[in-house]
Scaffold this active site. Structure first.
Site, PDB file in Angstrom:
ATOM      1  N   CYS A  19      11.560  18.232  65.347  1.00 14.56           N
ATOM      2  CA  CYS A  19      11.905  16.828  66.307  1.00 14.56           C
ATOM      3  C   CYS A  19      10.602  16.228  66.851  1.00 14.56           C
ATOM      4  CB  CYS A  19      12.683  17.574  67.492  1.00 14.56           C
ATOM      5  SG  CYS A  19      13.452  16.261  68.658  1.00 14.56           S
ATOM      6  N   SER A  21      10.315  15.323  69.734  1.00 19.89           N
ATOM      7  CA  SER A  21       9.531  15.768  71.011  1.00 19.89           C
ATOM      8  C   SER A  21       8.584  16.850  70.653  1.00 19.89           C
ATOM      9  CB  SER A  21      10.861  16.553  71.749  1.00 19.89           C
ATOM     10  OG  SER A  21      12.006  15.419  72.199  1.00 19.89           O
ATOM     11  N   HIS A  24       5.611  14.801  70.254  1.00 25.36           N
ATOM     12  CA  HIS A  24       5.163  14.366  71.617  1.00 25.36           C
ATOM     13  C   HIS A  24       4.005  15.439  71.990  1.00 25.36           C
ATOM     14  CE1 HIS A  24       7.555  11.046  71.180  1.00 25.36           C
ATOM     15  NE2 HIS A  24       8.729  11.423  72.005  1.00 25.36           N
ATOM     16  N   HIS A  41      12.520  23.685  69.148  1.00 24.19           N
ATOM     17  CA  HIS A  41      13.547  23.921  69.965  1.00 24.19           C
ATOM     18  C   HIS A  41      15.007  23.418  69.305  1.00 24.19           C
ATOM     19  CE1 HIS A  41      12.365  19.784  70.255  1.00 24.19           C
ATOM     20  NE2 HIS A  41      13.600  19.610  70.669  1.00 24.19           N
ATOM     21  N   CYS A 148      19.643  20.323  68.960  1.00 20.56           N
ATOM     22  CA  CYS A 148      18.811  19.417  69.777  1.00 20.56           C
ATOM     23  C   CYS A 148      19.554  18.049  69.263  1.00 20.56           C
ATOM     24  CB  CYS A 148      17.339  19.328  69.887  1.00 20.56           C
ATOM     25  SG  CYS A 148      16.458  17.947  70.714  1.00 20.56           S
TER      26      CYS A 148
END
Length: 348
Positions: A19, A21, A24, A41, A148
């Site tokens: 993902c 994220s 990031h 996640h 997610c």
């Protein structure tokens, strides 16, 4: 936050997706993250053992870990309008009380698990409030996206915005979550869905997911909200920011029609980011809302979403552009950063 071993689930991760994220964190744009850390996640696996107080999950069950837990007893969990939980890592009450205790260690050093899940590992441990039992026949390399990206985008249209049939929508950002927003808008009956992205290579996939048209802001010599206003007789009914860029968030808000337009913020901005916009945009009747995990109450709704996928209510397959063995995780991140993938699923 100390975790009682009586309430944990230990399971093997068999599939996990990459993902934005996670990327990031690699870039260091999320300041609250504690290193070293196990990322990931968006996974799915099979339970090997559970604590003695866990009653709803047993060894052999297929499960999806939940980065938004559902304790079922806090004020948010008891509120039908909220899918938040006081145990969530984003919660102020949790941040203020969380200790440095961790379950994972490496050579004597504590290791954090991202969003209390940590799926980039062969085995992980989570509290029972952070795991959902799913259908025994669910394909883990597909439904891991429900952990997610898909749920976040799809639910932001279905739950948070509550898109109405015949409406006009604009989706800023055509990654995996943005495409899931488009799927949600289509299922909700939107008549016009406009995808917006600098990467024109994503347009074909967006249209496959349900976008009626796609535009590139670089093709215009004026702000994108002016372009959208011209295209839609003053602005869209619903706009979605799915990038995590505060300037784009303002553009999305300005793109919604005055008097009734709704803007949903889905993208995760850097921890240091701040928003600044003309308050008259809201005073004149627009609404701006945030959406985490698409508004779904995780333990309640993830099993239902898995069943909806198996009953062909929506198609996850079109979001998966690459499948790689876990050993090639760095290749997966490179595909993401180069804009060459929508979702890469890693299998162990």
């Amino acid at each position: 936050m100390k975790t009682s071993l009586f309430f944990v689930c230990f399971f093997q991760i068999l599939a996990t997706a990459i993902c934005r994220s996670d990327e990031h964190v690699l870039r260091g744009s999320l300041s609250d993250v504690k290193y070293p850390i196990i990322l990931g996640h968006e996974g799915a696996g099979i339970v090997e053992s559970v604590g003695s107080s866990v009653t709803d999950i047993k060894p052999g069950d297929k499960v999806i870990p939940l980065f938004v837990p559902q304790c079922g007893t806090c004020r948010c969990c008891l509120n039908p309008e909220s899918n938040f939980c006081y145990k969530n890592v984003f919660s102020y009450s949790n941040r203020s009380s969380k200790s440095d205790d961790t379950i994972f260690t490496c050579n004597g050093t504590s290791v954090s698990n991202f969003l209390d899940t940590g799926t980039f590992t062969e085995y992980t441990v989570v509290e029972d409030i952070s795991v959902a039992k799913i259908h025994k026949d669910a394909p883990l390399d597909k439904v891991c996206l429900i952990g997610c990206g898909f749920s976040t985008g799809y639910g932001s249209a279905m739950n948070t915005a509550k898109v109405k049939p015949g409406s006009t929508c604009a989706v800023f950002g055509l990654g995996g979550v943005g495409l899931s927003v488009i799927i949600g808008c289509k299922v909700a009956g939107a008549s016009r869905i406009i995808g917006i992205d600098f990467n024109t290579n994503k347009f074909a996939k967006a249209k496959e997911c349900g976008a009626t048209e796609c535009i590139n802001p670089k093709d215009y010599d004026r702000p994108i909200h002016e372009v959208l206003a011209e295209m839609t007789e003053g602005g869209v009914d619903y706009s979605f920011e799915v990038i995590g860029n505060t300037e784009v968030m303002e553009s999305a808000l300005t793109s919604s029609h005055f008097g009734y337009g709704t803007t949903i913020i889905v993208g995760v901005a850097p921890s240091s980011a701040k928003m600044s916009f003309d308050p008259s945009l809201l005073l004149t009747g627009r609404t701006m809302k945030g959406s985490i995990f698409g508004g779904w109450k995780s333990k309640d709704h993830v099993p239902k979403l898995v069943c909806d996928y198996m009953n062909k209510k929506f198609n996850l397959d079109m979001l998966i552009t690459h499948k790689l063995p876990f050993e090639k995780i760095n290749e997966g991140f490179k595909l993401l950063c180069n804009g060459e993938s929508i979702r890469t699923v890693l299998t162990l």
